[in-house]
Design a protein around this motif. Structure first.
Motif, PDB file in Angstrom:
ATOM      1  N   MET A 139       0.843  -1.198   0.000  1.00 36.64           N
ATOM      2  CA  MET A 139       0.000   0.000   0.000  1.00 36.64           C
ATOM      3  C   MET A 139       0.881   1.253   0.000  1.00 36.64           C
ATOM      4  O   MET A 139       1.784   1.375   0.823  1.00 36.64           O
ATOM      5  CB  MET A 139      -0.917  -0.012   1.239  1.00 36.64           C
ATOM      6  CG  MET A 139      -1.986   1.063   1.211  1.00 36.64           C
ATOM      7  SD  MET A 139      -3.068   1.024   2.687  1.00 36.64           S
ATOM      8  CE  MET A 139      -4.006  -0.472   2.417  1.00 36.64           C
ATOM      9  N   THR A 140       0.611   2.139  -0.903  1.00 36.97           N
ATOM     10  CA  THR A 140       1.389   3.379  -0.978  1.00 36.97           C
ATOM     11  C   THR A 140       0.876   4.370   0.085  1.00 36.97           C
ATOM     12  O   THR A 140      -0.223   4.204   0.618  1.00 36.97           O
ATOM     13  CB  THR A 140       1.248   4.029  -2.358  1.00 36.97           C
ATOM     14  OG1 THR A 140      -0.109   4.470  -2.516  1.00 36.97           O
ATOM     15  CG2 THR A 140       1.627   3.072  -3.471  1.00 36.97           C
ATOM     16  N   PRO A 141       1.661   5.402   0.383  1.00 30.85           N
ATOM     17  CA  PRO A 141       1.165   6.416   1.329  1.00 30.85           C
ATOM     18  C   PRO A 141      -0.185   6.997   0.922  1.00 30.85           C
ATOM     19  O   PRO A 141      -1.077   7.170   1.761  1.00 30.85           O
ATOM     20  CB  PRO A 141       2.280   7.473   1.299  1.00 30.85           C
ATOM     21  CG  PRO A 141       3.518   6.693   0.996  1.00 30.85           C
ATOM     22  CD  PRO A 141       3.080   5.641   0.027  1.00 30.85           C
ATOM     23  N   LYS A 142      -0.368   7.299  -0.376  1.00 31.23           N
ATOM     24  CA  LYS A 142      -1.638   7.848  -0.845  1.00 31.23           C
ATOM     25  C   LYS A 142      -2.782   6.862  -0.637  1.00 31.23           C
ATOM     26  O   LYS A 142      -3.886   7.244  -0.231  1.00 31.23           O
ATOM     27  CB  LYS A 142      -1.535   8.226  -2.334  1.00 31.23           C
ATOM     28  CG  LYS A 142      -0.931   9.584  -2.592  1.00 31.23           C
ATOM     29  CD  LYS A 142      -1.083   9.955  -4.058  1.00 31.23           C
ATOM     30  CE  LYS A 142      -0.548  11.368  -4.303  1.00 31.23           C
ATOM     31  NZ  LYS A 142      -0.692  11.764  -5.720  1.00 31.23           N
ATOM     32  N   GLN A 143      -2.534   5.611  -0.946  1.00 34.08           N
ATOM     33  CA  GLN A 143      -3.570   4.592  -0.772  1.00 34.08           C
ATOM     34  C   GLN A 143      -3.936   4.442   0.702  1.00 34.08           C
ATOM     35  O   GLN A 143      -5.115   4.279   1.045  1.00 34.08           O
ATOM     36  CB  GLN A 143      -3.083   3.256  -1.338  1.00 34.08           C
ATOM     37  CG  GLN A 143      -3.003   3.234  -2.858  1.00 34.08           C
ATOM     38  CD  GLN A 143      -2.302   1.990  -3.381  1.00 34.08           C
ATOM     39  OE1 GLN A 143      -1.457   1.378  -2.699  1.00 34.08           O
ATOM     40  NE2 GLN A 143      -2.622   1.597  -4.605  1.00 34.08           N
ATOM     41  N   PHE A 144      -2.930   4.492   1.564  1.00 30.48           N
ATOM     42  CA  PHE A 144      -3.193   4.373   2.993  1.00 30.48           C
ATOM     43  C   PHE A 144      -4.056   5.530   3.489  1.00 30.48           C
ATOM     44  O   PHE A 144      -5.035   5.331   4.210  1.00 30.48           O
ATOM     45  CB  PHE A 144      -1.883   4.326   3.784  1.00 30.48           C
ATOM     46  CG  PHE A 144      -2.084   4.339   5.272  1.00 30.48           C
ATOM     47  CD1 PHE A 144      -2.517   3.206   5.944  1.00 30.48           C
ATOM     48  CD2 PHE A 144      -1.855   5.501   6.006  1.00 30.48           C
ATOM     49  CE1 PHE A 144      -2.723   3.214   7.316  1.00 30.48           C
ATOM     50  CE2 PHE A 144      -2.049   5.523   7.385  1.00 30.48           C
ATOM     51  CZ  PHE A 144      -2.487   4.375   8.035  1.00 30.48           C
ATOM     52  N   VAL A 145      -3.704   6.726   3.104  1.00 28.38           N
ATOM     53  CA  VAL A 145      -4.460   7.903   3.561  1.00 28.38           C
ATOM     54  C   VAL A 145      -5.883   7.866   3.031  1.00 28.38           C
ATOM     55  O   VAL A 145      -6.832   8.222   3.737  1.00 28.38           O
ATOM     56  CB  VAL A 145      -3.728   9.195   3.139  1.00 28.38           C
ATOM     57  CG1 VAL A 145      -4.575  10.424   3.434  1.00 28.38           C
ATOM     58  CG2 VAL A 145      -2.392   9.288   3.867  1.00 28.38           C
ATOM     59  N   HIS A 146      -6.053   7.424   1.802  1.00 30.17           N
ATOM     60  CA  HIS A 146      -7.401   7.283   1.246  1.00 30.17           C
ATOM     61  C   HIS A 146      -8.200   6.257   2.052  1.00 30.17           C
ATOM     62  O   HIS A 146      -9.390   6.466   2.346  1.00 30.17           O
ATOM     63  CB  HIS A 146      -7.326   6.865  -0.222  1.00 30.17           C
ATOM     64  CG  HIS A 146      -8.664   6.772  -0.892  1.00 30.17           C
ATOM     65  ND1 HIS A 146      -9.540   7.829  -0.983  1.00 30.17           N
ATOM     66  CD2 HIS A 146      -9.286   5.709  -1.492  1.00 30.17           C
ATOM     67  CE1 HIS A 146     -10.639   7.447  -1.618  1.00 30.17           C
ATOM     68  NE2 HIS A 146     -10.507   6.166  -1.935  1.00 30.17           N
ATOM     69  N   ALA A 147      -7.549   5.163   2.416  1.00 31.26           N
ATOM     70  CA  ALA A 147      -8.214   4.133   3.225  1.00 31.26           C
ATOM     71  C   ALA A 147      -8.615   4.683   4.598  1.00 31.26           C
ATOM     72  O   ALA A 147      -9.687   4.363   5.124  1.00 31.26           O
ATOM     73  CB  ALA A 147      -7.301   2.917   3.385  1.00 31.26           C
ATOM     74  N   VAL A 148      -7.759   5.519   5.179  1.00 31.79           N
ATOM     75  CA  VAL A 148      -8.079   6.152   6.468  1.00 31.79           C
ATOM     76  C   VAL A 148      -9.303   7.055   6.316  1.00 31.79           C
ATOM     77  O   VAL A 148     -10.210   7.036   7.161  1.00 31.79           O
ATOM     78  CB  VAL A 148      -6.869   6.967   6.993  1.00 31.79           C
ATOM     79  CG1 VAL A 148      -7.277   7.805   8.200  1.00 31.79           C
ATOM     80  CG2 VAL A 148      -5.722   6.029   7.363  1.00 31.79           C
ATOM     81  N   GLU A 149      -9.345   7.835   5.254  1.00 28.94           N
ATOM     82  CA  GLU A 149     -10.512   8.697   5.010  1.00 28.94           C
ATOM     83  C   GLU A 149     -11.786   7.871   4.913  1.00 28.94           C
ATOM     84  O   GLU A 149     -12.814   8.221   5.505  1.00 28.94           O
ATOM     85  CB  GLU A 149     -10.317   9.492   3.721  1.00 28.94           C
ATOM     86  CG  GLU A 149      -9.350  10.640   3.818  1.00 28.94           C
ATOM     87  CD  GLU A 149      -9.332  11.453   2.539  1.00 28.94           C
ATOM     88  OE1 GLU A 149      -9.958  12.522   2.522  1.00 28.94           O
ATOM     89  OE2 GLU A 149      -8.708  11.000   1.558  1.00 28.94           O
ATOM     90  N   LEU A 150     -11.744   6.791   4.138  1.00 28.86           N
ATOM     91  CA  LEU A 150     -12.920   5.932   3.972  1.00 28.86           C
ATOM     92  C   LEU A 150     -13.350   5.303   5.289  1.00 28.86           C
ATOM     93  O   LEU A 150     -14.538   5.051   5.513  1.00 28.86           O
ATOM     94  CB  LEU A 150     -12.621   4.843   2.942  1.00 28.86           C
ATOM     95  CG  LEU A 150     -12.421   5.306   1.494  1.00 28.86           C
ATOM     96  CD1 LEU A 150     -12.081   4.119   0.601  1.00 28.86           C
ATOM     97  CD2 LEU A 150     -13.680   6.010   0.980  1.00 28.86           C
ATOM     98  N   ALA A 151     -12.379   5.058   6.176  1.00 25.77           N
ATOM     99  CA  ALA A 151     -12.684   4.442   7.472  1.00 25.77           C
ATOM    100  C   ALA A 151     -13.274   5.448   8.458  1.00 25.77           C
ATOM    101  O   ALA A 151     -14.161   5.104   9.247  1.00 25.77           O
ATOM    102  CB  ALA A 151     -11.420   3.814   8.054  1.00 25.77           C
ATOM    103  N   LEU A 152     -12.797   6.686   8.409  1.00 27.48           N
ATOM    104  CA  LEU A 152     -13.189   7.660   9.430  1.00 27.48           C
ATOM    105  C   LEU A 152     -14.398   8.513   9.062  1.00 27.48           C
ATOM    106  O   LEU A 152     -15.236   8.828   9.927  1.00 27.48           O
ATOM    107  CB  LEU A 152     -12.005   8.579   9.755  1.00 27.48           C
ATOM    108  CG  LEU A 152     -10.752   7.932  10.336  1.00 27.48           C
ATOM    109  CD1 LEU A 152      -9.756   9.019  10.764  1.00 27.48           C
ATOM    110  CD2 LEU A 152     -11.068   7.015  11.505  1.00 27.48           C
ATOM    111  N   MET A 153     -14.510   8.900   7.820  1.00 31.70           N
ATOM    112  CA  MET A 153     -15.551   9.852   7.449  1.00 31.70           C
ATOM    113  C   MET A 153     -16.981   9.381   7.743  1.00 31.70           C
ATOM    114  O   MET A 153     -17.802  10.169   8.211  1.00 31.70           O
ATOM    115  CB  MET A 153     -15.406  10.249   5.973  1.00 31.70           C
ATOM    116  CG  MET A 153     -14.218  11.162   5.718  1.00 31.70           C
ATOM    117  SD  MET A 153     -14.090  11.725   3.995  1.00 31.70           S
ATOM    118  CE  MET A 153     -15.499  12.818   3.905  1.00 31.70           C
TER     119      MET A 153
END
Length: 229
Positions: free
Chosen positions: A1-15
Motif C-alpha cells: 500500500m502506498t502512502p496515498k492509498q493508505f491515507v485514502h483508506a483512512v478517510e474511507l474508514a473515518l468519514m
C-alpha cells in the motif's frame, strides 16, 4: 500500500463515523482553533485498525503518509499520523528530525506537539543508545524561536526512566526556567515529575536547590508526588 492509498483508506474508514455534535465539543475544547470529525480516540483507532497492517518500506514512505494525513483539516487525521509514527518509530532516525519538526510547527497546539514529542523521544532514545552525543540536536531545538520546539526539546527524554541523562534534563530545566510561557513552565515540571518516578532523590535535590528560580507552576508539577523539605 502506498502512502496515498493508505491515507485514502483512512478517510474511507473515518468519514462515515463523523459526529457533528461531538466535533463541536472537541473544537471548543481546543479554543475553536481547529476542525474535527468528532471521533474519540478509541473509535478512531479501531476504525484505522480495520484497514489492516501496512508494511512500510522506508522512513520516506512513513513520513509521506504522515505528511498527507497532516494536510487534512480535521485533527483526527493528525492524531492518526502520530499513532502511525509511534508504531513505526524504529524506521526513523535523527536524520528525520527536520521532517518531524516541520509537522510539529504546522498549526501547532499542545496535543499534536506532545504526540510528536513522544515520537521524537523514542527516536532520540534509540539514537543515544548507539551514539551518546546524538542528543546534541536537542540543544539546538532548545534555542529555537518557537516555544513549541523548545517544549519538545524539554520533553525529549520522557519515558527514558533511568536512561535519562540528568545533566541534560536539569540543564535544560535551568536554561528554560526564566521563560514566562505557560507551556514551557508546564513542560519543565512534567519532565522533572516523569524522572522523579525513577529517581525521586535527584529531582527533590534539584527542586530544593533551584526553587527560587523555578516558577510556581513548574514546582507544583514537578513535586506532585514528592515531599519537599
Amino acid at each position: 500500500m502506498t502512502p496515498k492509498q493508505f491515507v485514502h483508506a483512512v478517510e474511507l474508514a473515518l468519514m462515515p463515523l463523523a459526529d457533528e455534535a461531538k466535533a463541536q465539543g472537541m473544537k471548543a475544547y481546543l479554543l475553536n482553533q481547529f476542525e474535527f470529525l468528532g471521533l474519540a480516540a478509541p473509535v478512531r483507532r479501531a476504525a484505522v485498525k480495520e484497514i489492516g497492517k501496512v508494511k512500510w518500506q522506508s522512513s520516506a514512505d512513513l513520513l509521506a503518509a504522515a505528511e498527507l494525513l497532516w494536510q487534512k483539516p480535521e485533527r483526527e487525521y493528525r492524531y492518526t499520523a502520530v499513532d502511525l509514527l509511534r508504531q513505526h518509530s524504529g524506521l526513523l532516525s535523527v536524520n528525520d528530525l527536520p521532517a518531524l519538526q516541520a509537522l510539529l510547527l504546522r498549526d501547532a497546539w499542545w496535543e499534536t506537539v506532545d504526540g510528536l514529542s513522544a515520537v521524537i523521544a523514542e527516536v532520540m532514545r534509540a539514537a543515544v543508545l548507539q551514539k551518546p552525543n546524538a542528543a546534541v540536536t536537542m540543544e539546538t531545538w532548545l534555542k529555537h524561536p518557537s516555544h513549541w520546539v523548545r517544549r519538545s526539546a524539554m520533553l525529549h527524554q520522557l519515558g527514558w526512566r533511568l536512561d535519562t541523562d540528568t545533566t541534560r534534563l536539569f540543564g535544560f530545566a535551568q536554561q528554560l526556567a526564566d521563560e514566562k510561557e505557560f507551556f514551557i513552565r508546564k513542560a519543565i515540571g512534567w519532565a522533572l515529575r516523569d524522572y522523579a518516578r525513577w529517581n525521586p532523590h535527584a529531582v527533590t535535590e534539584f527542586l530544593v536547590q533551584h526553587r527560587a528560580n523555578l516558577s510556581g507552576l513548574t514546582m507544583r508539577e514537578a513535586a506532585k508526588h514528592l515531599t519537599l523539605p
